[in-house]
Structure formats: structure tokens, C-alpha cells
Write an enzyme that holds these catalytic residues in place. Sequence first.
Site, short mmCIF file in Angstrom:
data_model
loop_
_atom_site.label_atom_id
_atom_site.label_comp_id
_atom_site.label_asym_id
_atom_site.label_seq_id
_atom_site.Cartn_x
_atom_site.Cartn_y
_atom_site.Cartn_z
NE ARG A 78 3.05 -1.71 12.48
CZ ARG A 78 2.25 -0.70 12.20
NH1 ARG A 78 1.13 -0.52 12.91
NH2 ARG A 78 2.54 0.15 11.22
CB ALA A 90 2.98 2.99 6.20
CD GLU A 107 0.16 8.06 8.32
OE1 GLU A 107 0.98 7.79 9.23
OE2 GLU A 107 -1.06 8.19 8.54
CD GLU A 111 4.34 6.40 10.80
OE1 GLU A 111 5.30 5.81 10.27
OE2 GLU A 111 3.21 5.90 10.91
CD GLU A 157 1.58 6.13 14.96
OE1 GLU A 157 1.45 7.31 15.31
OE2 GLU A 157 1.11 5.66 13.91
#
Length: 215
Positions: A78, A90, A107, A111, A157
Site C-alpha cells: 500500500r 477487498a 474480489e 485476489e 496486486e
Amino acid sequence: MEHPELRFGAGLADVPEKWPVSASETVHSTGRVISVRRDTIEPPDGDTFVRDIVVHPGAVGVVALDERNRMLLVRQYRHPVGYRLLEPPAGLLDVQGEQYQLGGERELWEETGTKAADWRILVDAFTSPGMTTEAIRIFLARDLSPADETYTRLHEEADMETVWAPLVEVVGAVLAGHLQNPFIIMGALAAWTALNGPGFESLRPADSPWPAKDL
């Protein structure tokens, strides 16, 4: 000084309210996720004030638990905070008209390559109500199985790690200050409370109204 006592079902609830806005303008638009709106607000006492508001589409998160009550997590970089955070799956509500549960399913699949047969709502929240419209819904997903297809992840990601962690250990790490993502904090604590209290069967159905987003 005496203060009134509120109880569940008897006043212990947030109340929707809208004060008049005499002027509103978009002062910054990124063209991507957020924009900044400047409102001139007219409160009941007549003392006008101005607030800058970050307009956000909202997001959903998924506490996915297996039969051993292990939580499925991803570790994601992040950039704004300079951390690689452990988080539940998320993402943004950025698909126009998409049902909230479908956003959670998307999601979870994108993910972690996982699907779930049992969906319920754990918690709804405003992330920072003094500055942004962002509202989030955290689902509980159980009866997990591998998805039939995989998703090609990009950007931050692309190198996400997927891990399992016992729910009790996640709660301990949250309370020790080792985990800081709001989805994992709220989701794990809510799941632990339901598991050791009224049970998962008491949770709201996955398609329950969401007044913060439905108004």
C-alpha cells in the site's frame, strides 16, 4: 451529570440527517477513483461553514473462513502508507449497478482464486466520516472452494501473497497493534464476536439493505 442510556433496539443506532447545502462545487477530480467536493453547509443554528469532502465509491471486504476458522488473507503493498499490509480480500465498488455481494464474490475470486457458498454480512462502516463519503461493507464467506478460473492481477496486486491465519491469532495480532488495515481489524473482531456470541447464523443476510449506499 447524567447521560441517557441507550440499548440495542431502543435508540442505539445512527440516525440519517442532511443539513442544507447552499453551494457545492467539485474542486478537484482525479478522473480515477476519488474527487474532492466543497460544500457550504447551513446548520440549524445558522452558523454557515465550509467543508471539503473526498467523494469515494465505497468498497467491500470479505472475511473468508474455512472449516477450521482460519482466515484467508492477502499481503499487499500500500503505497500511501508505505507498508505491505495483511488484509482480507477487498476492493472498490467501481462496477456500476453491481450488487454488493457480487462485488465481494468478485474480489474473493480475483485476489485469492476462491469462491464461497455461504455469505452473510459482518459489519457496515464509514471509514472516516469527517472527511470522506467512503462506506464499506464486510462480508463473512464460508464453505470455501477453489474457483474454476484464475484472474490475472496487475500493479500492486501482481505479487500479492495469499496466506491462512487462525481467526484467534488474527484477533490477537490486531489487539497487539501488529495489523492495521481497517478491513482486517473490523472484520476479524466482528467475526470473533459473532463466533463466540450469538453465532454466525444470527448475522444479517448477504442481501440486506445498506442505507449508507442505498439512499
